[in-house]
Structure formats: structure tokens, C-alpha cells
Design a protein around this motif. Sequence first.
Motif, short mmCIF file in Angstrom:
data_model
loop_
_atom_site.label_atom_id
_atom_site.label_comp_id
_atom_site.label_asym_id
_atom_site.label_seq_id
_atom_site.Cartn_x
_atom_site.Cartn_y
_atom_site.Cartn_z
N VAL A 105 12.90 17.46 1.32
CA VAL A 105 12.53 16.26 2.12
C VAL A 105 11.48 15.65 0.89
N ALA A 106 10.84 16.39 0.16
CA ALA A 106 10.00 15.54 -0.75
C ALA A 106 10.52 14.97 -1.89
N ILE A 107 11.66 15.56 -2.17
CA ILE A 107 12.43 15.03 -3.37
C ILE A 107 12.95 13.55 -2.75
N VAL A 108 13.42 13.42 -1.37
CA VAL A 108 14.00 12.36 -0.79
C VAL A 108 12.90 11.42 -0.65
N ASP A 109 11.72 11.81 -0.27
CA ASP A 109 10.65 10.77 -0.15
C ASP A 109 10.32 10.30 -1.52
N VAL A 110 10.42 10.90 -2.43
CA VAL A 110 10.25 10.54 -3.66
C VAL A 110 11.07 9.14 -4.40
N ALA A 111 12.64 9.58 -3.90
CA ALA A 111 13.47 8.78 -4.14
C ALA A 111 13.42 7.54 -3.26
N VAL A 167 -0.63 2.85 24.10
CA VAL A 167 -1.17 3.05 22.74
C VAL A 167 0.03 3.02 21.81
N ASN A 168 0.01 2.26 20.60
CA ASN A 168 1.10 2.10 19.94
C ASN A 168 0.93 3.03 18.69
N ILE A 169 1.74 3.96 18.33
CA ILE A 169 1.82 4.72 17.21
C ILE A 169 2.92 4.58 16.45
N SER A 170 2.67 4.31 15.09
CA SER A 170 3.79 4.19 14.34
C SER A 170 4.09 5.40 13.46
N ARG A 171 5.23 5.51 12.93
CA ARG A 171 5.77 6.73 12.34
C ARG A 171 5.06 6.53 10.68
N PHE A 172 4.05 7.60 10.23
CA PHE A 172 3.85 7.82 9.08
C PHE A 172 4.96 8.08 8.06
N VAL A 229 5.23 8.79 4.18
CA VAL A 229 4.81 8.95 3.17
C VAL A 229 5.12 8.34 1.72
N SER A 230 6.44 7.80 1.68
CA SER A 230 6.96 7.41 0.65
C SER A 230 6.35 6.02 0.06
N LYS A 231 5.57 5.48 1.14
CA LYS A 231 4.91 4.27 0.89
C LYS A 231 3.65 4.35 0.20
N HIS A 232 3.31 5.64 0.36
CA HIS A 232 2.06 6.03 -0.55
C HIS A 232 2.22 6.76 -1.86
N LEU A 233 3.48 6.96 -2.14
CA LEU A 233 3.77 7.73 -3.61
C LEU A 233 4.19 6.55 -4.65
N ASP A 234 2.90 5.75 -4.95
CA ASP A 234 3.34 4.62 -6.01
C ASP A 234 2.53 4.82 -7.30
N LYS A 235 2.22 6.06 -7.49
CA LYS A 235 2.04 6.58 -8.94
C LYS A 235 2.39 7.67 -9.24
N GLU A 236 2.67 8.12 -10.53
CA GLU A 236 3.46 9.34 -11.00
C GLU A 236 2.50 10.25 -10.77
N GLU A 237 1.12 10.36 -10.89
CA GLU A 237 0.28 11.34 -10.72
C GLU A 237 0.40 11.96 -9.22
N VAL A 238 0.49 10.90 -8.21
CA VAL A 238 0.56 11.17 -6.84
C VAL A 238 1.99 12.00 -6.57
N ILE A 239 2.95 11.28 -7.21
CA ILE A 239 4.36 12.00 -6.89
C ILE A 239 4.27 13.38 -7.50
N ALA A 240 3.81 13.57 -8.60
CA ALA A 240 3.76 14.82 -9.14
C ALA A 240 2.98 15.99 -8.37
N ASP A 241 1.74 15.43 -7.85
CA ASP A 241 1.01 16.47 -6.72
C ASP A 241 1.69 16.55 -5.59
N TYR A 242 2.65 15.57 -5.11
CA TYR A 242 3.39 15.80 -3.84
C TYR A 242 4.40 16.71 -4.19
N ILE A 243 5.13 16.63 -5.22
CA ILE A 243 6.03 17.51 -5.57
C ILE A 243 5.80 19.00 -5.77
N ASN A 244 4.59 19.17 -6.39
CA ASN A 244 3.98 20.20 -6.67
C ASN A 244 3.44 21.05 -5.24
#
Length: 78
Positions: free
Chosen positions: A47-53, A12-17, A19-34
Amino acid sequence: MEDDQEASTSAVNISRFDVSKHLDKEEVIADYINAALEEGDSDLLMVAIVDVAKARAGDDSVAIGMDRCQSYQSPCSR
């Protein structure tokens, strides 16, 4: 029984998720940080701040410094 043996030996091939690839809109980023802020965990917030960076930089170069800081279990001093 043959089906059971096939299932146990098939890879079974499992890839690491990343999240930074899904932080593509300001609203999504704000929700994630909140959401990280609501947890009240400073490590999770870091970790969340690094993901956004990473999302804004478009690569993993930002995470390299974070890994080093986490290995010392202390805030990064830059």
C-alpha cells in the motif's frame, strides 16, 4: 436541550485522507517507506509503494490495479 437536538441532526462532512498528497519530498517518501518496512507487513508495504506511485503520478490511476490485486488477496502479477 435544543442544542443537543441541533447537534444530533447537523451533518458532518468528512473527506477521505489521501497520504499521497503529502508525499511531496524524497525525505518524506523515504520515511514513509521505512515506517512501512519496520512494521514487517507486506500488505502495508505494498500500500505504501502504491501511495508513492500515486504521489509521483499525480492521480489515482495507479490505485486501480492495486484495488483489483487486493480483492484477490494475493500479490499482483505484472
